[in-house]
Design a protein around this motif. Structure first.
Motif, PDB file in Angstrom:
ATOM      1  N   ARG A   1      -5.390  -4.449  -5.540  1.00 29.40           N
ATOM      2  CA  ARG A   1      -6.887  -4.263  -4.978  1.00 29.40           C
ATOM      3  C   ARG A   1      -6.711  -4.805  -3.696  1.00 29.40           C
ATOM      4  O   ARG A   1      -7.666  -4.182  -2.781  1.00 29.40           O
ATOM      5  N   GLU A   2      -6.129  -5.972  -3.359  1.00 27.85           N
ATOM      6  CA  GLU A   2      -6.122  -6.699  -1.862  1.00 27.85           C
ATOM      7  C   GLU A   2      -5.642  -5.515  -0.956  1.00 27.85           C
ATOM      8  O   GLU A   2      -5.782  -5.540   0.488  1.00 27.85           O
ATOM      9  N   SER A   3      -4.476  -4.420  -1.294  1.00 30.29           N
ATOM     10  CA  SER A   3      -3.856  -3.621  -0.454  1.00 30.29           C
ATOM     11  C   SER A   3      -4.868  -2.401  -0.338  1.00 30.29           C
ATOM     12  O   SER A   3      -4.420  -1.315   0.057  1.00 30.29           O
ATOM     13  N   GLY A   4      -5.995  -2.229  -1.229  1.00 34.35           N
ATOM     14  CA  GLY A   4      -6.944  -1.112  -1.034  1.00 34.35           C
ATOM     15  C   GLY A   4      -6.835  -0.157  -2.135  1.00 34.35           C
ATOM     16  O   GLY A   4      -7.284   1.068  -1.971  1.00 34.35           O
TER      17      GLY A   4
ATOM     18  N   GLU B   1       0.719  -1.189   0.010  1.00 35.40           N
ATOM     19  CA  GLU B   1       0.084  -0.033   0.077  1.00 35.40           C
ATOM     20  C   GLU B   1       0.937   1.403   0.075  1.00 35.40           C
ATOM     21  O   GLU B   1       0.272   2.166  -0.344  1.00 35.40           O
TER      22      GLU B   1
ATOM     23  N   HIS C   1      -4.459  -8.070  -8.635  1.00 34.02           N
ATOM     24  CA  HIS C   1      -5.004  -8.537  -7.596  1.00 34.02           C
ATOM     25  C   HIS C   1      -4.498  -8.013  -6.290  1.00 34.02           C
ATOM     26  O   HIS C   1      -4.982  -7.748  -5.358  1.00 34.02           O
TER      27      HIS C   1
ATOM     28  N   THR D   1      -1.341  -7.428   3.973  1.00 31.76           N
ATOM     29  CA  THR D   1      -2.388  -8.168   4.268  1.00 31.76           C
ATOM     30  C   THR D   1      -3.554  -7.826   3.580  1.00 31.76           C
ATOM     31  O   THR D   1      -3.677  -6.860   2.821  1.00 31.76           O
ATOM     32  N   GLY D   2      -4.500  -8.922   3.210  1.00 26.32           N
ATOM     33  CA  GLY D   2      -5.350  -8.876   2.317  1.00 26.32           C
ATOM     34  C   GLY D   2      -6.701  -8.365   2.805  1.00 26.32           C
ATOM     35  O   GLY D   2      -6.641  -7.984   4.175  1.00 26.32           O
ATOM     36  N   HIS D   3      -7.890  -8.425   2.084  1.00 21.95           N
ATOM     37  CA  HIS D   3      -8.979  -7.919   2.850  1.00 21.95           C
ATOM     38  C   HIS D   3      -9.343  -8.718   4.149  1.00 21.95           C
ATOM     39  O   HIS D   3     -10.144  -8.173   4.744  1.00 21.95           O
ATOM     40  N   ASP D   4      -9.102  -9.993   3.929  1.00 21.14           N
ATOM     41  CA  ASP D   4      -9.450 -10.723   5.209  1.00 21.14           C
ATOM     42  C   ASP D   4      -8.549 -10.792   6.043  1.00 21.14           C
ATOM     43  O   ASP D   4      -8.771 -11.456   7.235  1.00 21.14           O
TER      44      ASP D   4
END
Length: 308
Positions: A214-217, A189, A211, A263-266
């Protein structure tokens, strides 16, 4: 058609070899161990039988017509399978001779894979290698069609027999004067405002880059697209942007590699790596192909996991 088959097999083999040698008749004849005059006669006979021009002759050079290239694409796999079947039936298969059609990714064109191919040639000088470099989806398509016998691919395909040999770390490639170039590690990020340089959307690494971002916002800004990974490094070195690229084993004086974390969204830690697989054609392969497969398996395998 039945009476044509004994004649068509050597004619088609000549055409396929001519395509593999980019239209060089002398090299194709040498590969088939026949006189160049025999090669020319086979191609001419095939043109006559089919009633379709296969070569465009300009002075001393020849090039393949679109019809010839289309024919090669359709017959190459079945012809190879037919030759293997005849060899097995007649007991003429020889593990120390023959041709292996091997593919590997654009990101593995330097270092260990070329070293292993050189070692293979040293051990088995009677085996010819037809080498193809392409991105993963193209290699997988060539395996499915029978145009390749064996390939290293990233990622592994779900529908072809393969072994996962290891992983390829992905790092942030930054210009040496970048403010973050001195860091031991970066969270992805932190690069949200950067200009990214990447492959076209069909490439697996481009898809993983989008991908992971996106997972990093964030959605990465990618105004520059290029197929060649070496060119991406050159553009990064000139300050045109940053990139997510496979880590190189040897130092690069113009580009700094910084490991990534995030870290991802989860809430789980992201894994910035890609699996490398050794993949076989679904068609039967020759003993010579098994020789290359064994060498690559022995030398590259780090954490073996086999597909069904």
């Amino acid at each position: 058609m039945d009476e044509w088959m004994p004649r068509f097999a050597p004619q088609l083999r000549a055409l396929v070899e001519l395509g593999a040698q980019d239209g060089h008749m002398t090299e194709a004849a040498a590969a088939l161990n026949v006189p160049q005059s025999s090669m020319s006669r086979r191609i001419h006979a095939l043109e006559t039988d089919l009633g379709v021009p296969l070569l465009v002759r300009t002075g001393r050079t020849v090039s393949l017509t679109p019809a010839a290239r289309a024919l090669i694409a359709r017959v190459q796999g079945p012809l190879h399978a037919l030759e293997l079947a005849v060899g097995e039936a007649t007991g003429t298969m020889d593990a120390e001779h023959g041709t292996v059609r091997f593919g590997f990714p654009l990101t593995m064109g330097a270092g260990q894979v070329p070293d292993l191919l050189a070692e293979f040639r040293r051990r088995h000088p009677g085996i010819r290698l037809h080498l193809t470099q392409a991105h993963g989806s193209a290699l997988t398509a060539a395996l499915r069609s029978g145009d390749l016998d064996l390939a290293l691919t990233i990622p592994p395909p779900d529908d072809l027999p393969h072994s996962v040999l290891g992983t390829q770390p992905i790092v942030a490639a930054l210009p040496r004067d970048h403010p973050l170039a001195g860091r031991a590690q970066l969270r992805l990020e932190e690069l949200a405002e950067e200009t990214f340089i990447a492959n076209p959307p069909s490439f697996h690494l481009r898809q993983r880059t989008e991908h992971w971002c996106r997972e990093s916002g964030f959605v990465p800004s990618i105004p520059l697209e290029i197929t060649e990974f070496a060119t991406i490094r050159e553009l990064v070195a000139r300050g045109l942007g940053i990139a997510l690229l496979p880590s190189r084993h040897e130092p690069d004086a113009s580009v700094v590699e910084v490991p990534l974390s995030g870290t991802g969204h989860d809430g789980r830690d992201m894994d910035y790596r890609r699996d490398i697989a050794l993949v076989r054609s679904p068609l039967p392969v020759s003993p010579a192909t098994e020789r290359l497969s064994d060498l690559l398996q022995q030398q590259l395998e780090s954490r073996p996991r086999r597909s069904p």
